[in-house]
Design a protein around this motif. Sequence first.
Motif, PDB file in Angstrom:
ATOM      1  N   TYR A  99       0.379   5.366   1.111  1.00 26.37           N
ATOM      2  CA  TYR A  99      -0.452   6.378   1.742  1.00 26.37           C
ATOM      3  C   TYR A  99       0.232   7.736   1.626  1.00 26.37           C
ATOM      4  O   TYR A  99       1.465   7.832   1.634  1.00 26.37           O
ATOM      5  CB  TYR A  99      -0.669   6.075   3.230  1.00 26.37           C
ATOM      6  CG  TYR A  99      -1.601   4.922   3.504  1.00 26.37           C
ATOM      7  CD1 TYR A  99      -1.123   3.611   3.536  1.00 26.37           C
ATOM      8  CD2 TYR A  99      -2.951   5.140   3.763  1.00 26.37           C
ATOM      9  CE1 TYR A  99      -1.973   2.550   3.802  1.00 26.37           C
ATOM     10  CE2 TYR A  99      -3.803   4.079   4.035  1.00 26.37           C
ATOM     11  CZ  TYR A  99      -3.307   2.797   4.051  1.00 26.37           C
ATOM     12  OH  TYR A  99      -4.153   1.746   4.314  1.00 26.37           O
TER      13      TYR A  99
ATOM     14  N   PHE B  49       4.401  -0.064   8.335  1.00 25.54           N
ATOM     15  CA  PHE B  49       4.724   1.119   7.557  1.00 25.54           C
ATOM     16  C   PHE B  49       6.228   1.335   7.473  1.00 25.54           C
ATOM     17  O   PHE B  49       6.974   1.029   8.403  1.00 25.54           O
ATOM     18  CB  PHE B  49       4.090   2.363   8.197  1.00 25.54           C
ATOM     19  CG  PHE B  49       2.606   2.445   7.999  1.00 25.54           C
ATOM     20  CD1 PHE B  49       1.737   1.787   8.857  1.00 25.54           C
ATOM     21  CD2 PHE B  49       2.083   3.172   6.953  1.00 25.54           C
ATOM     22  CE1 PHE B  49       0.367   1.851   8.671  1.00 25.54           C
ATOM     23  CE2 PHE B  49       0.711   3.248   6.756  1.00 25.54           C
ATOM     24  CZ  PHE B  49      -0.136   2.580   7.618  1.00 25.54           C
ATOM     25  N   GLY B  50       6.652   1.904   6.337  1.00 24.70           N
ATOM     26  CA  GLY B  50       8.009   2.397   6.217  1.00 24.70           C
ATOM     27  C   GLY B  50       8.152   3.743   6.923  1.00 24.70           C
ATOM     28  O   GLY B  50       7.187   4.275   7.467  1.00 24.70           O
ATOM     29  N   LYS B  51       9.354   4.286   6.902  1.00 26.92           N
ATOM     30  CA  LYS B  51       9.629   5.537   7.607  1.00 26.92           C
ATOM     31  C   LYS B  51       9.155   6.760   6.838  1.00 26.92           C
ATOM     32  O   LYS B  51       9.099   7.851   7.391  1.00 26.92           O
ATOM     33  CB  LYS B  51      11.127   5.654   7.905  1.00 26.92           C
ATOM     34  CG  LYS B  51      11.624   4.612   8.904  1.00 26.92           C
ATOM     35  CD  LYS B  51      13.069   4.857   9.280  1.00 26.92           C
ATOM     36  CE  LYS B  51      13.566   3.810  10.262  1.00 26.92           C
ATOM     37  NZ  LYS B  51      12.842   3.850  11.540  1.00 26.92           N
TER      38      LYS B  51
ATOM     39  N   PHE C 219       0.837  -1.195   0.000  1.00 27.05           N
ATOM     40  CA  PHE C 219       0.000   0.000   0.000  1.00 27.05           C
ATOM     41  C   PHE C 219       0.872   1.245   0.000  1.00 27.05           C
ATOM     42  O   PHE C 219       1.978   1.249   0.553  1.00 27.05           O
ATOM     43  CB  PHE C 219      -0.880   0.053   1.263  1.00 27.05           C
ATOM     44  CG  PHE C 219      -1.752  -1.157   1.466  1.00 27.05           C
ATOM     45  CD1 PHE C 219      -1.244  -2.322   2.036  1.00 27.05           C
ATOM     46  CD2 PHE C 219      -3.096  -1.131   1.119  1.00 27.05           C
ATOM     47  CE1 PHE C 219      -2.045  -3.431   2.245  1.00 27.05           C
ATOM     48  CE2 PHE C 219      -3.901  -2.237   1.322  1.00 27.05           C
ATOM     49  CZ  PHE C 219      -3.376  -3.379   1.881  1.00 27.05           C
TER      50      PHE C 219
ATOM     51  N   PHE D  50      -5.254   6.918   1.651  1.00 27.15           N
ATOM     52  CA  PHE D  50      -4.896   5.750   0.867  1.00 27.15           C
ATOM     53  C   PHE D  50      -4.797   6.131  -0.605  1.00 27.15           C
ATOM     54  O   PHE D  50      -5.678   6.798  -1.140  1.00 27.15           O
ATOM     55  CB  PHE D  50      -5.943   4.655   1.058  1.00 27.15           C
ATOM     56  CG  PHE D  50      -5.864   3.540   0.054  1.00 27.15           C
ATOM     57  CD1 PHE D  50      -6.835   3.386  -0.916  1.00 27.15           C
ATOM     58  CD2 PHE D  50      -4.802   2.665   0.072  1.00 27.15           C
ATOM     59  CE1 PHE D  50      -6.762   2.361  -1.847  1.00 27.15           C
ATOM     60  CE2 PHE D  50      -4.711   1.635  -0.859  1.00 27.15           C
ATOM     61  CZ  PHE D  50      -5.691   1.483  -1.820  1.00 27.15           C
TER      62      PHE D  50
ATOM     63  N   PHE E  44       4.028   7.238   2.602  1.00 26.16           N
ATOM     64  CA  PHE E  44       4.402   6.028   3.307  1.00 26.16           C
ATOM     65  C   PHE E  44       4.080   4.799   2.462  1.00 26.16           C
ATOM     66  O   PHE E  44       2.964   4.663   1.941  1.00 26.16           O
ATOM     67  CB  PHE E  44       3.657   5.914   4.643  1.00 26.16           C
ATOM     68  CG  PHE E  44       4.066   6.934   5.658  1.00 26.16           C
ATOM     69  CD1 PHE E  44       3.351   8.107   5.824  1.00 26.16           C
ATOM     70  CD2 PHE E  44       5.178   6.708   6.469  1.00 26.16           C
ATOM     71  CE1 PHE E  44       3.719   9.047   6.764  1.00 26.16           C
ATOM     72  CE2 PHE E  44       5.557   7.658   7.419  1.00 26.16           C
ATOM     73  CZ  PHE E  44       4.829   8.823   7.560  1.00 26.16           C
TER      74      PHE E  44
ATOM     75  N   ILE F 134      -0.919  -3.612   9.358  1.00 21.29           N
ATOM     76  CA  ILE F 134      -0.129  -3.023   8.288  1.00 21.29           C
ATOM     77  C   ILE F 134       1.178  -2.506   8.887  1.00 21.29           C
ATOM     78  O   ILE F 134       1.166  -1.859   9.931  1.00 21.29           O
ATOM     79  CB  ILE F 134      -0.895  -1.879   7.608  1.00 21.29           C
ATOM     80  CG1 ILE F 134      -2.067  -2.435   6.792  1.00 21.29           C
ATOM     81  CG2 ILE F 134       0.021  -1.061   6.718  1.00 21.29           C
ATOM     82  CD1 ILE F 134      -2.846  -1.379   6.039  1.00 21.29           C
TER      83      ILE F 134
ATOM     84  N   SER G 150       0.280  17.868   5.586  1.00 20.43           N
ATOM     85  CA  SER G 150       0.633  18.492   6.860  1.00 20.43           C
ATOM     86  C   SER G 150      -0.524  18.462   7.852  1.00 20.43           C
ATOM     87  O   SER G 150      -0.306  18.578   9.063  1.00 20.43           O
ATOM     88  CB  SER G 150       1.095  19.932   6.632  1.00 20.43           C
ATOM     89  OG  SER G 150       0.095  20.664   5.963  1.00 20.43           O
ATOM     90  N   SER G 151      -1.736  18.290   7.377  1.00 22.76           N
ATOM     91  CA  SER G 151      -2.900  18.198   8.271  1.00 22.76           C
ATOM     92  C   SER G 151      -2.869  16.934   9.124  1.00 22.76           C
ATOM     93  O   SER G 151      -3.560  16.858  10.147  1.00 22.76           O
ATOM     94  CB  SER G 151      -4.193  18.227   7.458  1.00 22.76           C
ATOM     95  OG  SER G 151      -4.212  17.162   6.512  1.00 22.76           O
ATOM     96  N   GLY G 152      -2.107  15.938   8.725  1.00 22.93           N
ATOM     97  CA  GLY G 152      -1.945  14.734   9.537  1.00 22.93           C
ATOM     98  C   GLY G 152      -2.776  13.543   9.125  1.00 22.93           C
ATOM     99  O   GLY G 152      -2.527  12.432   9.580  1.00 22.93           O
ATOM    100  N   GLU G 153      -3.788  13.739   8.301  1.00 22.55           N
ATOM    101  CA  GLU G 153      -4.606  12.590   7.910  1.00 22.55           C
ATOM    102  C   GLU G 153      -3.812  11.663   7.001  1.00 22.55           C
ATOM    103  O   GLU G 153      -2.888  12.077   6.318  1.00 22.55           O
ATOM    104  CB  GLU G 153      -5.860  13.085   7.185  1.00 22.55           C
ATOM    105  CG  GLU G 153      -5.553  13.883   5.933  1.00 22.55           C
ATOM    106  CD  GLU G 153      -6.787  14.484   5.308  1.00 22.55           C
ATOM    107  OE1 GLU G 153      -6.721  15.685   4.957  1.00 22.55           O
ATOM    108  OE2 GLU G 153      -7.786  13.780   5.137  1.00 22.55           O
ATOM    109  N   MET G 154      -4.163  10.400   7.019  1.00 28.58           N
ATOM    110  CA  MET G 154      -3.534   9.396   6.161  1.00 28.58           C
ATOM    111  C   MET G 154      -4.505   9.065   5.026  1.00 28.58           C
ATOM    112  O   MET G 154      -5.618   8.614   5.269  1.00 28.58           O
ATOM    113  CB  MET G 154      -3.234   8.133   6.949  1.00 28.58           C
ATOM    114  CG  MET G 154      -2.141   8.301   7.988  1.00 28.58           C
ATOM    115  SD  MET G 154      -0.519   8.465   7.239  1.00 28.58           S
ATOM    116  CE  MET G 154      -0.222   6.779   6.728  1.00 28.58           C
TER     117      MET G 154
ATOM    118  N   GLN H 166       0.366  11.547   3.479  1.00 28.15           N
ATOM    119  CA  GLN H 166       0.025  12.279   4.696  1.00 28.15           C
ATOM    120  C   GLN H 166       0.376  13.752   4.526  1.00 28.15           C
ATOM    121  O   GLN H 166       1.531  14.156   4.655  1.00 28.15           O
ATOM    122  CB  GLN H 166       0.747  11.708   5.926  1.00 28.15           C
ATOM    123  CG  GLN H 166       0.281  12.337   7.229  1.00 28.15           C
ATOM    124  CD  GLN H 166       0.960  11.739   8.439  1.00 28.15           C
ATOM    125  OE1 GLN H 166       2.155  11.475   8.429  1.00 28.15           O
ATOM    126  NE2 GLN H 166       0.192  11.515   9.501  1.00 28.15           N
TER     127      GLN H 166
END
Lengths: 114, 117
Positions: free
Chosen positions: A37, A104-106, A35, A47, A91, A102, A41-45, A39
């Motif tokens: 994703y 996640f990578g960095k 997957f 897809f 991500f 799930i 600056s608002s912080g939402e993730m 993100q």
Amino acid sequence: AQKITQTQPGMFVQEKEAVTLDCTYDTSDQSYGLFWYKQPSSGEMIFLIYQGSYDEQNATEGRYSLNFQKARKSANLVISASQLGDSAMYFCAMREGEDDKIIFGKGTRLHILP
Amino acid sequence: SAVISQKPSRDICQRGTSLTIQCQVDSQVTMMFWYRQQPGQSLTLIATANQGSEATYESGFVIDKFPISRPNLTFSTLTVSNMSPEDSSIYLCSVEGGTSGSYETQYFGPGTRLLVL
């Protein structure tokens, strides 16, 4: 060992250029899902796109495509014709086997320059 | 995909206090997930919450510190207890919604930004 490796902590790209965000993964399972994703600056993730391990064709969703190279365990995200609104953290993530979670990578921080 | 809301969207708290974060989904879901994202870091799964059973915590997270409730199929809460500045993070809930091939995709709420002073 890291399950998901994103080697680019940050990238700067000129608007309207194509962007490739790198992702390699590590799993011994034959069945897994990959997957991406976004993100802001608002912080939402948000897809973006999914690729299954058994999918023979690369996934595409609008301006997003996934360059899936199974033998290399690589799942790079390609964004065509980048826009200022594409500036965000990206991500790469994986689900493997029967696992629900799930990993996640960095992440890679993408900056689109006007 | 499901529509997920979280409350509060952000908060500033004093150390030693507790904060309860709510997650509401507009459809019934079996599993809900709680993640933490520390500043400049990636997402780390705290726990998985199924309705009617105790949450399953990941290594490094304990119920006393992060108690979770899951009273029905559309709602969950995460409490961050006895907070310290190290708990300053974004906390996100997520649910599965919509199958992408062999796997369900996880969709995320807008997150709760917590700052502990």
